[in-house]
Design a protein around this motif. Structure first.
Motif, mmCIF file in Angstrom:
data_model
loop_
_atom_site.group_PDB
_atom_site.id
_atom_site.type_symbol
_atom_site.label_atom_id
_atom_site.label_comp_id
_atom_site.label_asym_id
_atom_site.label_seq_id
_atom_site.Cartn_x
_atom_site.Cartn_y
_atom_site.Cartn_z
ATOM 1 N N PRO A 188 -5.745 -2.344 1.267
ATOM 2 C CA PRO A 188 -6.447 -2.489 2.519
ATOM 3 C C PRO A 188 -7.690 -1.939 2.143
ATOM 4 O O PRO A 188 -8.127 -1.221 1.347
ATOM 5 N N PRO A 189 -8.815 -2.452 3.052
ATOM 6 C CA PRO A 189 -10.039 -2.340 2.955
ATOM 7 C C PRO A 189 -10.565 -0.756 2.859
ATOM 8 O O PRO A 189 -11.715 -0.340 2.105
ATOM 9 N N ASP A 190 -9.861 0.210 3.229
ATOM 10 C CA ASP A 190 -10.120 1.633 3.511
ATOM 11 C C ASP A 190 -9.418 2.379 2.327
ATOM 12 O O ASP A 190 -9.260 3.597 2.483
ATOM 13 N N SER A 191 -8.704 1.611 1.374
ATOM 14 C CA SER A 191 -7.927 2.275 0.400
ATOM 15 C C SER A 191 -8.941 3.237 -0.472
ATOM 16 O O SER A 191 -10.123 2.739 -0.822
ATOM 17 N N PRO A 192 -8.494 4.447 -0.803
ATOM 18 C CA PRO A 192 -9.500 5.261 -1.681
ATOM 19 C C PRO A 192 -9.322 4.597 -3.322
ATOM 20 O O PRO A 192 -10.380 4.867 -4.071
ATOM 21 N N HIS A 193 -8.381 3.747 -3.441
ATOM 22 C CA HIS A 193 -8.205 3.350 -4.789
ATOM 23 C C HIS A 193 -9.018 1.862 -5.226
ATOM 24 O O HIS A 193 -9.465 1.605 -6.228
ATOM 25 N N ALA B 35 0.954 -1.314 -0.145
ATOM 26 C CA ALA B 35 0.012 -0.237 -0.107
ATOM 27 C C ALA B 35 0.825 1.200 0.006
ATOM 28 O O ALA B 35 0.617 2.278 -0.718
ATOM 29 N N ASP B 36 2.008 1.265 0.976
ATOM 30 C CA ASP B 36 2.716 2.203 0.929
ATOM 31 C C ASP B 36 3.675 2.510 -0.547
ATOM 32 O O ASP B 36 3.635 3.864 -1.105
ATOM 33 N N TRP B 37 4.039 1.333 -1.055
ATOM 34 C CA TRP B 37 4.643 1.515 -2.289
ATOM 35 C C TRP B 37 3.701 2.046 -3.446
ATOM 36 O O TRP B 37 4.396 2.874 -4.255
ATOM 37 N N TYR B 38 2.620 1.454 -3.445
ATOM 38 C CA TYR B 38 1.654 1.855 -4.644
ATOM 39 C C TYR B 38 1.286 3.263 -4.521
ATOM 40 O O TYR B 38 1.387 4.105 -5.608
ATOM 41 N N SER B 39 1.223 3.708 -3.451
ATOM 42 C CA SER B 39 0.742 5.293 -3.059
ATOM 43 C C SER B 39 1.682 6.025 -3.631
ATOM 44 O O SER B 39 1.471 7.175 -4.120
ATOM 45 N N GLU B 40 2.988 5.776 -3.970
ATOM 46 C CA GLU B 40 3.963 6.414 -4.544
ATOM 47 C C GLU B 40 4.408 6.282 -6.016
ATOM 48 O O GLU B 40 4.677 7.024 -6.794
ATOM 49 N N PHE B 41 4.004 4.944 -6.387
ATOM 50 C CA PHE B 41 4.265 4.706 -7.693
ATOM 51 C C PHE B 41 3.112 4.949 -8.664
ATOM 52 O O PHE B 41 3.336 5.505 -9.600
ATOM 53 N N LEU B 42 1.925 4.889 -8.186
ATOM 54 C CA LEU B 42 0.772 5.239 -9.008
ATOM 55 C C LEU B 42 -0.074 5.863 -8.003
ATOM 56 O O LEU B 42 -1.208 5.667 -7.730
ATOM 57 N N PRO B 43 0.152 7.499 -7.648
ATOM 58 C CA PRO B 43 -0.659 8.111 -6.611
ATOM 59 C C PRO B 43 -2.135 8.295 -7.140
ATOM 60 O O PRO B 43 -2.971 8.268 -6.497
ATOM 61 N N LEU C 224 -4.698 7.001 -10.469
ATOM 62 C CA LEU C 224 -4.677 6.197 -12.000
ATOM 63 C C LEU C 224 -4.961 7.108 -13.112
ATOM 64 O O LEU C 224 -5.944 7.775 -13.228
ATOM 65 N N PRO C 225 -4.011 7.362 -14.173
ATOM 66 C CA PRO C 225 -4.267 8.233 -15.242
ATOM 67 C C PRO C 225 -5.314 7.725 -16.087
ATOM 68 O O PRO C 225 -5.797 6.597 -16.271
ATOM 69 N N ARG D 250 -11.456 -1.813 -9.272
ATOM 70 C CA ARG D 250 -12.212 -2.770 -9.764
ATOM 71 C C ARG D 250 -13.426 -2.422 -10.682
ATOM 72 O O ARG D 250 -13.765 -3.336 -11.581
ATOM 73 N N GLN D 251 -13.776 -1.221 -10.585
ATOM 74 C CA GLN D 251 -14.703 -0.880 -11.699
ATOM 75 C C GLN D 251 -14.022 -0.681 -12.773
ATOM 76 O O GLN D 251 -14.705 -0.954 -14.075
#
Length: 369
Positions: free
Chosen positions: A321-326, A271-279, A281-282, A331-332
């Protein structure tokens, strides 16, 4: 949230009739509103692979010759995996047929599938594949796209309690051992990852190989993959996804990297890595790629891109995590990519039909978890 995912699929179920009646549904939804292939859908996709795994021509071979003696037709160069236009498509066509037969043992094509696979996964034919890949000039053959699909095939066989599957797995083992050894030898030498959107993509090449190593407890291979993945990708930030896709991509460089790292890292670290890798989704990754000519073997790659994006997005969402804004959004977007692409799997052009069904089955398997 899962109900929303299902709604994104429902709009196309009636259109995904392909060559069968318009009343036939190819998907169903389980008690959690997750998509599942019906037997009718599995039957149709299986027919595409059955049509090609024994079809020798047209054929695109990546063949290094050292003398005139190396001239031979595909069936002699590759006794087991000569069909489906190219070696790797033949391998993942075999994977798909086994995957579908595991899920639908009463599939109408079951006897044909078993006969076709039994004909190809013979010990002497697999030894022929090993012999082909052994010379120094061919050590890079199918590296690492074909390698990783071969290990995915082995994983599928070794996790199936079926007498015939055990025979096939035993026959395949010498080639599995050879490819494991190639990975373990090669990865320490590969200083830089390949970030292309086609076959050599390193992240994709490591993902299925990690699944195999993890599932079957192949500790040396798993350690080699994890060391390489962390070396290549752990410090990556702000992936330039707005440069994607290229005109013949069937993999997303950014999403495949994230899909590999969600395997390697713990949920918290990912989750930490992804938040910096793709803050964020373009927009270019949210919109399914447009295919203008499905009879063009390169342009039709973009149908595969939509399906591979879908499996990456769904897997990334599962790890967050369940509370992730992404989570909900990914999924959509995954559902939309499958929705747009599935009706085009059987386009009437061998350029796409020889391989896209495998991508569809894998995408649905991840989206349906």
């Amino acid at each position: 949230m899962l109900a929303r995912l299902a709604l994104a699929f429902i709009s196309f179920v009636s259109t995904f009739s392909l060559s069968m009646s318009s009343e036939t549904d190819y998907l169903r939804f389980d008690q959690n509103d997750l998509p599942r292939l019906t037997e009718a859908g599995a039957s149709h996709l299986a027919s595409l692979a059955l049509h090609c795994i024994g079809r020798e021509y047209p054929n695109k071979i990546g063949h290094v010759m050292e003398s005139d003696a190396d001239q031979a037709p595909p069936r002699e160069l590759h006794p087991a995996f000569y069909g489906c236009y190219d070696w790797h498509s033949s391998v993942h066509g075999h994977w798909m047929l086994i995957r579908l037969l595991k899920e639908f043992p009463e599939l109408p094509e079951a006897d044909k599938i078993r006969a076709a696979i039994s004909q190809n996964l013979q010990p002497h034919k697999i030894q022929g594949e090993v012999d082909y890949m052994t010379p120094r000039t061919r050590k890079s053959f199918q590296r690492t796209y074909g390698w990783t699909w071969l290990l995915k095939l082995a994983e599928e066989l070794k996790t199936w309690e079926d007498p015939q599957a055990r025979e096939w797995a035993t026959a395949l083992q010498p080639l599995v051992d050879h490819i494991e050894a190639l990975y373990i030898e090669f990865l320490p030498k590969q200083t830089y990852p390949i970030r292309t959107g086609v076959h050599p993509n390193t992240a994709f090449g490591l993902s299925f190989a990690w699944d195999y190593a993890h599932t079957l407890n192949r500790t040396e291979l798993k350690a080699a993959i994890e060391e390489a993945a962390l070396r290549y990708y752990s410090n990556d930030k702000n992936c330039p996804a707005h440069y994607e896709p290229s005109g013949s991509d069937f993999l997303s460089a950014c999403l495949e990297e994230a899909n590999l790292m969600q395997r390697i890292l713990s949920p918290e670290k990912f989750a930490d890595w992804y938040s910096e890798f793709l803050p964020q989704l373009p927009q270019i990754l949210e919109e399914p790629a447009t295919v203008t000519d499905r009879m063009d073997g390169q342009l039709v790659h973009l149908d595969g891109l939509n399906l591979s994006r879908a499996w990456c997005l769904a897997a990334i969402a599962q790890k967050l995590p369940p509370d992730s804004p992404h989570k909900k959004h990914l999924r959509q977007v995954a559902a939309t990519h499958i929705q747009v692409t599935l009706p085009n799997i059987a386009s009437g052009g061998y350029e796409g039909e020889h391989w896209l069904a495998s991508f569809a089955v894998y995408a649905l398997s991840v989206a349906g978890r």
